[in-house]
Design an enzyme around this catalytic site. Structure first.
Site, PDB file in Angstrom:
ATOM      1  CD  GLU A 172      -2.906  -1.024   2.382  1.00 21.59           C
ATOM      2  OE1 GLU A 172      -4.074  -0.681   2.146  1.00 21.59           O
ATOM      3  OE2 GLU A 172      -2.500  -1.273   3.528  1.00 21.59           O
TER       4      GLU A 172
ATOM      5  CD  GLU B  72      -3.609  -6.917   3.493  1.00 20.21           C
ATOM      6  OE1 GLU B  72      -3.316  -7.826   2.682  1.00 20.21           O
ATOM      7  OE2 GLU B  72      -3.040  -5.813   3.481  1.00 20.21           O
TER       8      GLU B  72
HETATM    9  C1  1HE Z   1       6.554  -8.423  12.323  1.00 18.27           C
HETATM   10  C2  1HE Z   1       5.913  -8.289  11.081  1.00 18.27           C
HETATM   11  C3  1HE Z   1       4.668  -7.585  11.046  1.00 18.27           C
HETATM   12  C4  1HE Z   1       7.742  -9.373  10.766  1.00 18.27           C
HETATM   13  N1  1HE Z   1       4.203  -7.107  12.208  1.00 18.27           N
HETATM   14  N2  1HE Z   1       6.034  -7.940  13.447  1.00 18.27           N
HETATM   15  N3  1HE Z   1       2.129  -8.516   7.181  1.00 18.27           N
HETATM   16  C5  1HE Z   1       2.360  -9.829   7.156  1.00 18.27           C
HETATM   17  O1  1HE Z   1       1.495 -10.646   7.348  1.00 18.27           O
HETATM   18  C6  1HE Z   1       3.790 -10.228   6.912  1.00 18.27           C
HETATM   19  C7  1HE Z   1       4.331 -10.931   8.148  1.00 18.27           C
HETATM   20  N4  1HE Z   1       5.767 -11.128   8.065  1.00 18.27           N
HETATM   21  C8  1HE Z   1       6.333 -12.138   7.362  1.00 18.27           C
HETATM   22  O2  1HE Z   1       5.664 -12.893   6.659  1.00 18.27           O
HETATM   23  C9  1HE Z   1       7.814 -12.297   7.485  1.00 18.27           C
HETATM   24  O3  1HE Z   1       8.242 -11.635   8.659  1.00 18.27           O
HETATM   25  C10 1HE Z   1       8.615 -11.739   6.277  1.00 18.27           C
HETATM   26  C11 1HE Z   1       8.398 -12.631   5.067  1.00 18.27           C
HETATM   27  C12 1HE Z   1       8.236 -10.299   5.949  1.00 18.27           C
HETATM   28  C13 1HE Z   1      10.134 -11.734   6.634  1.00 18.27           C
HETATM   29  O4  1HE Z   1      10.524 -13.042   7.065  1.00 18.27           O
HETATM   30  P1  1HE Z   1      11.886 -13.207   7.864  1.00 18.27           P
HETATM   31  O5  1HE Z   1      12.104 -14.699   8.090  1.00 18.27           O
HETATM   32  O6  1HE Z   1      12.968 -12.447   7.189  1.00 18.27           O
HETATM   33  O7  1HE Z   1      11.670 -12.481   9.292  1.00 18.27           O
HETATM   34  P2  1HE Z   1      10.830 -12.954  10.576  1.00 18.27           P
HETATM   35  O8  1HE Z   1      11.698 -13.844  11.429  1.00 18.27           O
HETATM   36  O9  1HE Z   1       9.511 -13.508  10.198  1.00 18.27           O
HETATM   37  O10 1HE Z   1      10.559 -11.580  11.325  1.00 18.27           O
HETATM   38  C14 1HE Z   1      11.561 -10.881  12.062  1.00 18.27           C
HETATM   39  C15 1HE Z   1      10.860 -10.185  13.201  1.00 18.27           C
HETATM   40  O11 1HE Z   1       9.960  -9.212  12.660  1.00 18.27           O
HETATM   41  C16 1HE Z   1       9.998 -11.131  14.016  1.00 18.27           C
HETATM   42  O12 1HE Z   1       9.969 -10.641  15.335  1.00 18.27           O
HETATM   43  P3  1HE Z   1      10.942 -11.280  16.481  1.00 18.27           P
HETATM   44  O13 1HE Z   1      10.625 -10.506  17.697  1.00 18.27           O
HETATM   45  O14 1HE Z   1      10.583 -12.746  16.551  1.00 18.27           O
HETATM   46  O15 1HE Z   1      12.360 -11.084  15.987  1.00 18.27           O
HETATM   47  C17 1HE Z   1       8.608 -10.956  13.416  1.00 18.27           C
HETATM   48  O16 1HE Z   1       7.580 -11.294  14.313  1.00 18.27           O
HETATM   49  C18 1HE Z   1       8.628  -9.469  13.120  1.00 18.27           C
HETATM   50  N5  1HE Z   1       7.680  -9.112  12.090  1.00 18.27           N
HETATM   51  N6  1HE Z   1       6.673  -8.886  10.130  1.00 18.27           N
HETATM   52  C19 1HE Z   1       4.882  -7.285  13.353  1.00 18.27           C
HETATM   53  N7  1HE Z   1       4.009  -7.372   9.920  1.00 18.27           N
HETATM   54  C20 1HE Z   1      -3.079  -0.740   7.006  1.00 18.27           C
HETATM   55  S1  1HE Z   1      -3.661  -2.309   6.851  1.00 18.27           S
HETATM   56  C21 1HE Z   1      -2.341  -3.232   6.215  1.00 18.27           C
HETATM   57  C22 1HE Z   1      -2.573  -4.675   6.473  1.00 18.27           C
HETATM   58  C23 1HE Z   1      -1.323  -5.467   6.337  1.00 18.27           C
HETATM   59  O17 1HE Z   1      -0.240  -4.953   6.194  1.00 18.27           O
HETATM   60  S2  1HE Z   1      -1.509  -7.160   6.401  1.00 18.27           S
HETATM   61  C24 1HE Z   1       0.091  -7.791   6.170  1.00 18.27           C
HETATM   62  C25 1HE Z   1       0.849  -7.925   7.458  1.00 18.27           C
END
Ligand code: 1HE
Length: 263
Positions: free
Chosen positions: A116, A136
């Site tokens: 977005e 989402e």
């Molecule tokens: C997060 C987020 C997040 C990572 N919010 N904390 N977005 C998603 O559904 C995408 C979710 N994220 C992922 O699928 C993956 O993190 C990635 C593919 C982007 C990257 O993977 P990777 O293996 O490099 O990293 P990771 O180990 O998954 O994440 C590293 C840290 O970032 C980890 O936290 P930690 O405390 O365990 O180190 C994750 O929890 C954190 N993290 N993404 C919070 N999104 C205005 S409306 C919009 C609606 C949306 O955007 S929906 C899509 C949301």
């Protein structure tokens, strides 16, 4: 720019008349928390008069993991949730309707709110590592940063529905083919390419760039008769500026560069 009170998740620098903004929360994959979204709004609202283009990019191996899901976990107040989405709208509105063109460099995950955000910029340069998703549906939420308005205008309603219903992801090459990015470059080359393109845009006449950013999207959404009329007004406004007159003389008196093509 440096006097702005930006959150530490946003790093602003300058290169000549180009402002560069880096999403700087790599440990959370540049997930967009409320402070970052508010900081984006502040940054784009406060652009210095001398800025002629902006380049937006992300630190680490991903452009942005989208909404920081921690911000909506536990949401139960309907009114608060509407206002939260509208806060995103205001921020991304400042980008889409910025005074100057905004170039974004996309790499790694460009998902959900990250897509977005990218969609609110004008020129998107993808590195080949970029991939696009709208997860989402998997998270039980919905677009909230203007994506349902902007993303179908880039790639069409059917593809957005496919991505949201089936979890389909798009590669950088598909993103180029379908209209998410205008450019596709090798890994690590996005920022250099964005700066090169931003410098070109920064060299255009101010009024033409204004018309490109503000008149073209309006005209494209108008009925054709209103569009032709608006175009005639915009053309008259642009060509009667002193800057246009100087540039026209420069061409006619052989001082301006010719248009050439090189693949
Ligand atoms: C997060 C987020 C997040 C990572 N919010 N904390 N977005 C998603 O559904 C995408 C979710 N994220 C992922 O699928 C993956 O993190 C990635 C593919 C982007 C990257 O993977 P990777 O293996 O490099 O990293 P990771 O180990 O998954 O994440 C590293 C840290 O970032 C980890 O936290 P930690 O405390 O365990 O180190 C994750 O929890 C954190 N993290 N993404 C919070 N999104 C205005 S409306 C919009 C609606 C949306 O955007 S929906 C899509 C949301």
């Amino acid at each position: 720019m440096s006097s702005l009170d930006l959150p530490k998740t946003l790093q602003a620098t300058r290169d000549g008349n180009i402002a560069i903004l880096r999403l700087s929360r790599p440990e959370k994959r540049n997930a967009l928390d409320d402070d970052t979204v508010k900081g984006l709004r502040l940054f784009f609202m406060s652009l210095d008069e001398s800025v002629r283009a902006v380049v937006l990019h992300g630190e680490g191996s991903h452009f942005s993991a989208g909404l920081d899901l921690g911000e909506v976990a536990g949401a139960s107040d309907l009114h608060h949730s509407i206002l939260h989405s509208q806060m995103w709208h205001r921020a991304f509105h400042e980008i889409q309707f910025a005074r100057v063109p905004v170039f974004s460099v996309l790499h790694g995950a460009v998902v959900g709110g990250g897509l977005e955000l990218a969609a609110s910029t004008h020129i998107r340069i993808a590195e080949s590592s970029a991939y696009y998703a709208l997860p989402e549906g998997q998270r039980g939420i919905f677009l909230g940063g203007g994506g349902s308005v902007r993303i179908p205008r880039l790639i069409g309603v059917p593809l957005v529905q496919d991505m949201m219903l089936t979890g389909r992801t798009l590669s950088a090459q598909e993103g180029l083919t379908y209209g998410i990015s205008q450019y596709l470059v090798a890994p690590g080359e996005g920022l250099t390419k964005a700066m090169e393109l931003a410098r070109k845009a920064a060299g255009n006449a101010l009024m033409t760039n204004f018309a490109v950013l503000h008149a073209i999207p309006q005209i494209a959404e108008s009925n054709p008769a209103a569009g032709y009329f608006t175009e005639s007004l915009m053309a008259a406004i642009a060509e009667t500026t002193p800057e246009a007159q100087q540039r026209l003389r420069d061409f006619l008196e052989k001082r301006a560069a010719k248009i050439t093509h090189r693949d």
